[in-house]
Motif scaffolding. Structure first.
Motif, PDB file in Angstrom:
ATOM      1  N   PRO A  25      -1.106   6.044   8.825  1.00 48.60           N
ATOM      2  CA  PRO A  25      -1.335   7.268   8.036  1.00 48.60           C
ATOM      3  C   PRO A  25      -0.359   7.424   6.873  1.00 48.60           C
ATOM      4  O   PRO A  25      -0.742   7.882   5.788  1.00 48.60           O
ATOM      5  CB  PRO A  25      -1.133   8.394   9.070  1.00 48.60           C
ATOM      6  CG  PRO A  25      -1.393   7.748  10.387  1.00 48.60           C
ATOM      7  CD  PRO A  25      -0.882   6.349  10.246  1.00 48.60           C
ATOM      8  N   ILE A  26       0.910   7.037   7.105  1.00 53.92           N
ATOM      9  CA  ILE A  26       1.907   7.139   6.033  1.00 53.92           C
ATOM     10  C   ILE A  26       1.579   6.152   4.922  1.00 53.92           C
ATOM     11  O   ILE A  26       1.669   6.480   3.729  1.00 53.92           O
ATOM     12  CB  ILE A  26       3.326   6.868   6.595  1.00 53.92           C
ATOM     13  CG1 ILE A  26       3.692   7.938   7.619  1.00 53.92           C
ATOM     14  CG2 ILE A  26       4.349   6.850   5.460  1.00 53.92           C
ATOM     15  CD1 ILE A  26       5.020   7.713   8.298  1.00 53.92           C
ATOM     16  N   ALA A  27       1.179   4.936   5.310  1.00 50.54           N
ATOM     17  CA  ALA A  27       0.798   3.940   4.308  1.00 50.54           C
ATOM     18  C   ALA A  27      -0.401   4.422   3.497  1.00 50.54           C
ATOM     19  O   ALA A  27      -0.453   4.237   2.272  1.00 50.54           O
ATOM     20  CB  ALA A  27       0.477   2.609   4.993  1.00 50.54           C
ATOM     21  N   THR A  28      -1.353   5.063   4.174  1.00 52.41           N
ATOM     22  CA  THR A  28      -2.527   5.609   3.480  1.00 52.41           C
ATOM     23  C   THR A  28      -2.108   6.666   2.470  1.00 52.41           C
ATOM     24  O   THR A  28      -2.611   6.712   1.336  1.00 52.41           O
ATOM     25  CB  THR A  28      -3.508   6.219   4.496  1.00 52.41           C
ATOM     26  OG1 THR A  28      -3.884   5.218   5.453  1.00 52.41           O
ATOM     27  CG2 THR A  28      -4.753   6.743   3.797  1.00 52.41           C
ATOM     28  N   LEU A  29      -1.198   7.543   2.879  1.00 53.73           N
ATOM     29  CA  LEU A  29      -0.714   8.606   1.990  1.00 53.73           C
ATOM     30  C   LEU A  29      -0.038   8.015   0.755  1.00 53.73           C
ATOM     31  O   LEU A  29      -0.262   8.485  -0.362  1.00 53.73           O
ATOM     32  CB  LEU A  29       0.255   9.502   2.764  1.00 53.73           C
ATOM     33  CG  LEU A  29       0.850  10.713   2.047  1.00 53.73           C
ATOM     34  CD1 LEU A  29       1.025  11.868   3.029  1.00 53.73           C
ATOM     35  CD2 LEU A  29       2.206  10.380   1.441  1.00 53.73           C
ATOM     36  N   VAL A  30       0.777   6.985   0.957  1.00 58.74           N
ATOM     37  CA  VAL A  30       1.472   6.343  -0.166  1.00 58.74           C
ATOM     38  C   VAL A  30       0.459   5.719  -1.126  1.00 58.74           C
ATOM     39  O   VAL A  30       0.579   5.854  -2.353  1.00 58.74           O
ATOM     40  CB  VAL A  30       2.458   5.270   0.347  1.00 58.74           C
ATOM     41  CG1 VAL A  30       3.047   4.482  -0.818  1.00 58.74           C
ATOM     42  CG2 VAL A  30       3.573   5.924   1.160  1.00 58.74           C
ATOM     43  N   ILE A  31      -0.549   5.048  -0.580  1.00 53.26           N
ATOM     44  CA  ILE A  31      -1.573   4.417  -1.420  1.00 53.26           C
ATOM     45  C   ILE A  31      -2.334   5.467  -2.220  1.00 53.26           C
ATOM     46  O   ILE A  31      -2.592   5.295  -3.424  1.00 53.26           O
ATOM     47  CB  ILE A  31      -2.542   3.595  -0.542  1.00 53.26           C
ATOM     48  CG1 ILE A  31      -1.815   2.380   0.051  1.00 53.26           C
ATOM     49  CG2 ILE A  31      -3.747   3.126  -1.364  1.00 53.26           C
ATOM     50  CD1 ILE A  31      -2.591   1.649   1.107  1.00 53.26           C
ATOM     51  N   LEU A  32      -2.695   6.576  -1.556  1.00 55.22           N
ATOM     52  CA  LEU A  32      -3.449   7.640  -2.238  1.00 55.22           C
ATOM     53  C   LEU A  32      -2.643   8.278  -3.373  1.00 55.22           C
ATOM     54  O   LEU A  32      -3.218   8.792  -4.334  1.00 55.22           O
ATOM     55  CB  LEU A  32      -3.862   8.721  -1.230  1.00 55.22           C
ATOM     56  CG  LEU A  32      -4.974   8.346  -0.249  1.00 55.22           C
ATOM     57  CD1 LEU A  32      -5.179   9.456   0.775  1.00 55.22           C
ATOM     58  CD2 LEU A  32      -6.275   8.058  -0.991  1.00 55.22           C
ATOM     59  N   THR A 239       5.267  11.186  -0.572  1.00 54.38           N
ATOM     60  CA  THR A 239       5.770   9.814  -0.676  1.00 54.38           C
ATOM     61  C   THR A 239       7.242   9.794  -1.068  1.00 54.38           C
ATOM     62  O   THR A 239       8.037   9.025  -0.512  1.00 54.38           O
ATOM     63  CB  THR A 239       4.941   9.031  -1.715  1.00 54.38           C
ATOM     64  OG1 THR A 239       3.569   9.019  -1.330  1.00 54.38           O
ATOM     65  CG2 THR A 239       5.446   7.602  -1.840  1.00 54.38           C
ATOM     66  N   ILE A 240       7.611  10.653  -2.001  1.00 52.47           N
ATOM     67  CA  ILE A 240       9.010  10.733  -2.436  1.00 52.47           C
ATOM     68  C   ILE A 240       9.904  11.200  -1.286  1.00 52.47           C
ATOM     69  O   ILE A 240      10.989  10.646  -1.054  1.00 52.47           O
ATOM     70  CB  ILE A 240       9.145  11.688  -3.641  1.00 52.47           C
ATOM     71  CG1 ILE A 240       8.473  11.083  -4.879  1.00 52.47           C
ATOM     72  CG2 ILE A 240      10.618  11.980  -3.946  1.00 52.47           C
ATOM     73  CD1 ILE A 240       8.395  12.027  -6.065  1.00 52.47           C
ATOM     74  N   ILE A 241       9.443  12.209  -0.543  1.00 54.98           N
ATOM     75  CA  ILE A 241      10.228  12.722   0.587  1.00 54.98           C
ATOM     76  C   ILE A 241      10.387  11.645   1.659  1.00 54.98           C
ATOM     77  O   ILE A 241      11.485  11.426   2.178  1.00 54.98           O
ATOM     78  CB  ILE A 241       9.560  13.973   1.181  1.00 54.98           C
ATOM     79  CG1 ILE A 241       9.617  15.134   0.191  1.00 54.98           C
ATOM     80  CG2 ILE A 241      10.243  14.378   2.486  1.00 54.98           C
ATOM     81  CD1 ILE A 241       8.850  16.352   0.629  1.00 54.98           C
ATOM     82  N   PHE A 242       9.290  10.942   1.970  1.00 59.81           N
ATOM     83  CA  PHE A 242       9.343   9.875   2.973  1.00 59.81           C
ATOM     84  C   PHE A 242      10.315   8.779   2.543  1.00 59.81           C
ATOM     85  O   PHE A 242      11.134   8.309   3.339  1.00 59.81           O
ATOM     86  CB  PHE A 242       7.949   9.283   3.189  1.00 59.81           C
ATOM     87  CG  PHE A 242       7.951   8.041   4.036  1.00 59.81           C
ATOM     88  CD1 PHE A 242       8.175   8.119   5.401  1.00 59.81           C
ATOM     89  CD2 PHE A 242       7.755   6.789   3.453  1.00 59.81           C
ATOM     90  CE1 PHE A 242       8.193   6.959   6.176  1.00 59.81           C
ATOM     91  CE2 PHE A 242       7.773   5.640   4.222  1.00 59.81           C
ATOM     92  CZ  PHE A 242       7.986   5.719   5.593  1.00 59.81           C
ATOM     93  N   GLY A 243      10.227   8.371   1.281  1.00 60.96           N
ATOM     94  CA  GLY A 243      11.123   7.336   0.776  1.00 60.96           C
ATOM     95  C   GLY A 243      12.583   7.759   0.811  1.00 60.96           C
ATOM     96  O   GLY A 243      13.462   6.972   1.179  1.00 60.96           O
ATOM     97  N   THR A 244      12.842   9.033   0.482  1.00 63.51           N
ATOM     98  CA  THR A 244      14.222   9.550   0.492  1.00 63.51           C
ATOM     99  C   THR A 244      14.800   9.556   1.895  1.00 63.51           C
ATOM    100  O   THR A 244      15.932   9.110   2.125  1.00 63.51           O
ATOM    101  CB  THR A 244      14.260  10.970  -0.095  1.00 63.51           C
ATOM    102  OG1 THR A 244      13.718  10.961  -1.419  1.00 63.51           O
ATOM    103  CG2 THR A 244      15.686  11.501  -0.128  1.00 63.51           C
ATOM    104  N   VAL A 245      14.016  10.062   2.855  1.00 62.43           N
ATOM    105  CA  VAL A 245      14.469  10.105   4.251  1.00 62.43           C
ATOM    106  C   VAL A 245      14.692   8.694   4.787  1.00 62.43           C
ATOM    107  O   VAL A 245      15.676   8.425   5.494  1.00 62.43           O
ATOM    108  CB  VAL A 245      13.451  10.866   5.127  1.00 62.43           C
ATOM    109  CG1 VAL A 245      13.820  10.749   6.609  1.00 62.43           C
ATOM    110  CG2 VAL A 245      13.393  12.335   4.726  1.00 62.43           C
ATOM    111  N   ILE A 250      18.446   4.376   6.529  1.00 64.97           N
ATOM    112  CA  ILE A 250      18.930   2.994   6.376  1.00 64.97           C
ATOM    113  C   ILE A 250      20.410   2.990   6.013  1.00 64.97           C
ATOM    114  O   ILE A 250      21.203   2.235   6.594  1.00 64.97           O
ATOM    115  CB  ILE A 250      18.105   2.251   5.299  1.00 64.97           C
ATOM    116  CG1 ILE A 250      16.674   2.039   5.786  1.00 64.97           C
ATOM    117  CG2 ILE A 250      18.752   0.910   4.960  1.00 64.97           C
ATOM    118  CD1 ILE A 250      15.735   1.483   4.723  1.00 64.97           C
ATOM    119  N   VAL A 251      20.789   3.845   5.057  1.00 60.96           N
ATOM    120  CA  VAL A 251      22.202   3.941   4.653  1.00 60.96           C
ATOM    121  C   VAL A 251      23.069   4.372   5.822  1.00 60.96           C
ATOM    122  O   VAL A 251      24.172   3.849   6.041  1.00 60.96           O
ATOM    123  CB  VAL A 251      22.355   4.926   3.469  1.00 60.96           C
ATOM    124  CG1 VAL A 251      23.824   5.218   3.199  1.00 60.96           C
ATOM    125  CG2 VAL A 251      21.700   4.353   2.221  1.00 60.96           C
TER     126      VAL A 251
END
Length: 263
Positions: A25-32, A239-245, A250-251
């Motif tokens: 679902p997250i990948a779908t959201l990013v693609i959309l 997508t921006i929020i997911f990438g930031t989190v 990771i950090v």
């Protein structure tokens, strides 16, 4: 031997299934978020237009700003309060410590809708108008238990003898704490802060009942937009929020691994 191979294959299939179920679902959201077409069923081409529209929308940016400010402040305050509380609880005797930790677990086990309604009724009973401050207080309230659970294990691993040795060598209790105890529990504090920050970003139910009129966070804005049709710019924001989190996690993990290696 055959059964062990079968178990291994089944385990791998299960892992793949879980990963697909969680991240598809997250990948779908990013693609959309990069889809030219507004339709969720048709790919119209690659574009960054929705990201540009996102930053032009005052409504979305206001909700985004509110979300980040509330998440950061609530996580910071909850981390400070939770760390101090964890130190106090760690020095308690076994019976009261067990009782306090049991009480601490109640907000996490309690249904969010019960917590949200209870907080709303509490604010109304004390004559506090619903708005930014009530959301912030609510988020601090439900974040503290998560900070406690992150810091307590690190405190249990800390050697009290080292702290007492620092006192015997002439250090004040405050200096001894920051020189001896704080470095040991710091990974737990960071984990607690990031967990609280993420929980605050993600919360909808408690925020919905305590926000009042005239203020929105991302979750409440998305909820209100669903009835009229979600704009693709919200996909871009998610997508921006997911990438930031993801980057923060990771950090955090890299920093904790470096701390462990230095020890």
């Amino acid at each position: 031997m055959i059964f062990s191979k079968i178990r291994k294959v089944l385990g791998d299939i299960y892992l793949v299934f879980v990963l697909i179920f969680l991240y598809a679902p997250i990948a779908t959201l990013v693609i959309l978020s990069f889809n030219t077409s507004k339709s969720r069923n048709r790919w119209g081409g690659f574009t960054f237009d929705w990201y540009g529209e996102l930053f032009k929308s005052s409504t979305i940016m206001s909700a985004f700003r509110n979300t980040l400010i509330i998440a950061f402040l609530s996580a910071l305050i909850a981390t400070i309060i939770g760390t101090i509380a964890a130190i106090g609880i760690n020095n308690m005797r076994k019976l009261p410590k067990t009782a306090v930790m049991a009480v601490n677990n109640i907000p996490m086990l309690n249904a969010d809708i019960v917590t949200g309604i209870s907080l709303m009724l509490g604010f109304i009973a004390f004559g506090i108008s619903l708005g930014f401050k009530t959301i912030l207080i609510s988020h601090i309230t439900f974040n503290i238990p998560y900070v406690l659970l992150s810091v307590m294990p690190k405190l249990k691993q800390t050697e009290r003898v080292t702290y007492e040795a620092a006192l015997d060598l002439g250090a004040t209790p405050l200096v001894a704490f920051f020189k001896v105890v704080f470095p040991d529990i710091f990974p737990g504090i960071i984990s607690g802060f990031l967990l609280a920050f993420t929980m605050s970003l993600d919360d909808f139910i408690i925020t919905y009942f305590t926000k009042g009129a005239g203020i929105n966070t991302i979750s409440t804005l998305v909820y209100s937009e669903v009835r009229r049709g979600i704009k693709p710019s919200l996909y871009a924001l998610s997508t921006i929020i997911f990438g930031t989190v993801l980057i923060l996690l990771i950090v955090s993990n890299i920093a904790q691994n470096k701390i462990k290696k230095n020890k």
